[in-house]
Design an enzyme around this catalytic site. Structure first.
Site, short mmCIF file in Angstrom:
data_model
loop_
_atom_site.label_atom_id
_atom_site.label_comp_id
_atom_site.label_asym_id
_atom_site.label_seq_id
_atom_site.Cartn_x
_atom_site.Cartn_y
_atom_site.Cartn_z
N GLY A 218 0.83 -1.20 0.00
CA GLY A 218 0.00 0.00 0.00
C GLY A 218 0.86 1.24 0.00
O GLY A 218 1.77 1.39 -0.81
N ASP A 248 -2.66 -5.14 -9.94
CA ASP A 248 -2.65 -5.66 -11.32
C ASP A 248 -1.64 -4.90 -12.17
O ASP A 248 -0.99 -5.49 -13.05
CB ASP A 248 -4.05 -5.55 -11.93
CG ASP A 248 -5.08 -6.29 -11.10
OD1 ASP A 248 -4.72 -7.29 -10.45
OD2 ASP A 248 -6.25 -5.86 -11.09
#
Lengths: 314, 314
Positions: A218, A248
Site C-alpha cells: 500500500g 494488477d
C-alpha cells in the site's frame, strides 16, 4: 506475448451516487459496464503500454455476452472460453462526496470439468507464442486444487516463467509448483501462510519454490524478496486515489519485463511500484497514468536488512 | 380486466449481504432479477388474487430481454412495447443483519416520440376489454407533459375509471384530467401540491377533479378522502417487514374492487389497507400474504372529523 489467464472473471458494473447512505434510496445514471478480472486488468495495462498480450478467460450467459462485447470494444487481444453458467457480476457504488467505493462481488458459479479442460486447452494452444504466463485473481468455487499447479507445469514445460497473483490455498500451491513470481499483499500472505511476519511469510513462499515475491504494501510501497536478498521501493510521498487495480498494474510491469528477459529484482520492483502508483491516479482498474515515468523518478529504493524492514512495517 | 400501464419500468436486481458497510468489499450470491415497476406489482398482486389483468410496459436492450424473460416466467398477462434504449435497472442491497435495504434507481432514458405513441396505442388496443385503467409509477425523463392526461382521457372516453399512483407534476395533471383515484403518500402529496397539511393537500386534488384520494400513512394506516367525507383505517398494531410494494398492493385492491363496480370508499379503504399490510409481510414487492383476510379483521375503521385526523397525523 504476455499470456494472462483469469479463471474467475466478473462483469464490473459501477454506479455513482452523490452520497451513499445505508437504507436509503438513491438516483443514479445507468451503471457503466466493464469486463473485469485481475488478469484482464494486467492485459489492459500491458497492452496500453505497447506490449503484445493475449487475455484468456471464460464467459457465459447474458452477463457473459455483455462481458464479451465490452472486451471486444477494448481492443485487448483475447480468447473467451464459453461456459454454461452466467459470468458473475462485481458491483461497485462510488460515493462522489467521500470518494469511497462499496463493492459487492458475486461468488461465481462452478465451471464443469469440460469447461476447466477447455480453459486449460486454450492456454496450452496459446503457449507457443507466449513469453510469460500470468495467472491472476481468485478461483471460482469448486475449482480443482490442481488447476493452478497444472497451468504452471505446462508453462514451465514450455520454458516460460509464470507470475501468479492469487490468494488462499492457491497461493501456496503456486509456490509449491514453482511459480517464478508471486504478488500477495500483506493480508493475503498472512492468510495463506499463517505467518504474521511478512518477511517470514514471503521467505516461506521462496522456500516452497517461488523465485521472487513482490509484496505490495500500500502506502509503504513494495518489497521484492528473493532467496538472496531484499529490495524496498516507495514513493517520496504516497498518492491518494483509487487503489483498485494497483496490484494488477504491478503484475503487468513485472510481466512486461519478464517477457523482455529482464530478471533483476530491483529493475522489476521499480517498474512495478511506479505502475502500481500510476494506477492509483486513474478512476478505473486496468488503466495507469501516462505520468508513470515521473512517478518512477520519485521512487526511493533501498536494500535494507530484515530488521529495518520489520521496523518500517510495524 | 384490470389494465395497468408502467411508463418507467426497471429490471430489479437484489443482492443479500451479511452486513452492508460503506467503503467495504462484500461477497454475495448472484443477484436475483425481477421485472419491476409499480404497475407490474399491481398486476402481480391482482393476478395472484384471481383478477383478470393485463400489464403494459416497455422493454429495451439486454436488460429489457431479462425483464421480458422474467415477466414471461411470472405468468402475469402482459404486452411489452419495444423501445430502443436499455430498460433501466433498480438495484437493491439487503443487509441481512439489520434488514435495511439500500436502493439505487437508475434514472432511465427518454423514449422517442414514436415509442410514446406505441405505448399509447398498446393501451388503446387493450381498453375495449378493460374494466379499469391503472397508471403507476414515475415517468421517464423527458416524458411529454400530456402523456398521463391523454391516457386518462382515452380511458374516460371508453367509460373506464382510472387509478393513478404517481408523483410530482404528473400527480397534479392526473387530478386535473379527472382521475378517479389518486394514491399519494404524505411526502408525495406535500411535494406535488406544495401544501403541508395532508387533508388540505388531498382536498386540493379532489377540487382539481379526482373522486377519491387514498392517502397512505405508513404505520398509521390509510385515509380515504372524497368530496363528502373521510374514512380512516389502521391496524390494531403496525406490522414490521418490507414496505416496498405496500402502496402497489393498495392500488391493486382498489383496482380489483373498481373492476367489480364497487365504489364505496370504506369498502375500498378496508381492502386497500389490508392488502397493503399483507404486502409488508412479504420479502418481494408484488406479493401479498395469503393471511390478508385475518389482517382485514384486525382493522380499526373510523369516520373521523378533520381535526381529529390532524391530531392523529401530527
Amino acid at each position: 506475448m504476455i499470456l494472462t489467464v483469469t479463471p474467475n472473471p466478473a462483469l464490473d458494473v459501477t454506479w455513482h451516487v452523490d452520497r451513499l447512505r445505508v437504507g436509503d434510496t438513491h438516483r443514479a445514471d445507468a451503471g457503466a459496464v466493464r469486463a473485469g478480472g485481475k488478469g484482464l486488468n494486467v492485459a489492459r495495462v500491458a497492452h496500453a503500454e505497447g506490449a503484445a498480450v493475449r487475455a484468456i478467460t471464460t464467459a457465459g450467459g447474458r452477463t457473459g455476452e455483455e462481458f464479451a462485447e465490452e472486451l471486444g470494444r477494448s481492443g485487448v487481444p483475447h480468447a473467451l472460453v464459453r461456459v454454461g453458467q452466467d459470468t458473475r457480476r462485481s458491483i461497485a457504488i462510488v460515493d462522489e462526496a467521500l470518494g469511497d467505493t462499496t463493492v459487492i462481488n458475486e461468488r461465481g458459479l462452478t465451471p464443469s470439468d469440460q469447461e476447466w479442460a477447455d480453459l486449460l486447452a486454450a492456454v496450452v494452444d496459446a503457449l507457443p507464442s507466449a513469453r510469460v504466463l500470468v495467472i491472476s485473481g481468485s478461483l471460482p468455487p469448486g475449482a480443482p486444487d490442481g488447476f493452478v499447479p497444472l497451468l504452471i507445469a505446462v508453462a514451465k514445460d514450455a520454458g516460460l516463467p509464470v507470475i501468479v497473483d492469487t490468494s488462499g490455498p492457491a497461493l501456496l500451491r503456486a509456490a509449491d509448483a514453482g511459480a517464478s513470481v508471486l504478488k500477495p499483499n500483506r493480508a493475503e500472505l498472512a492468510e495463506a501462510t499463517g505467518i504474521l511476519d511478512p518477511l517470514d511469510g514471503a521467505r516461506a513462499l521462496i522456500e516452497r519454490g517461488a523465485e521472487l515475491v513482490l509484496l505490495s504494501l500500500g502506502a509503504v510501497g513494495m518489497l521484492a524478496v528473493t532467496a538472496s536478498g531484499l529490495v524496498h521501493a516507495r514513493l517520496d510521498q504516497p498518492l491518494s486515489g483509487n487503489p483498485t487495480g494497483a496490484g494488477d498494474a504491478a503484475v503487468a510491469a513485472c510481466a512486461v519485463l519478464y517477457a523482455e528477459g529482464e530478471r533483476d529484482p530491483e529493475v522489476i520492483l521499480r517498474r512495478a511500484t511506479a505502475w502500481s502508483a500510476a494506477a492509483v491516479l486513474m478512476p478505473l482498474a486496468g488503466d495507469i497514468s501516462p505520468q508513470w515515468p515521473a512517478i518512477a523518478a520519485r521512487l526511493r529504493v533501498s536494500h535494507p536488512d530484515s530488521d529495518s524492514v520489520r521496523k518500517d512495517l510495524s
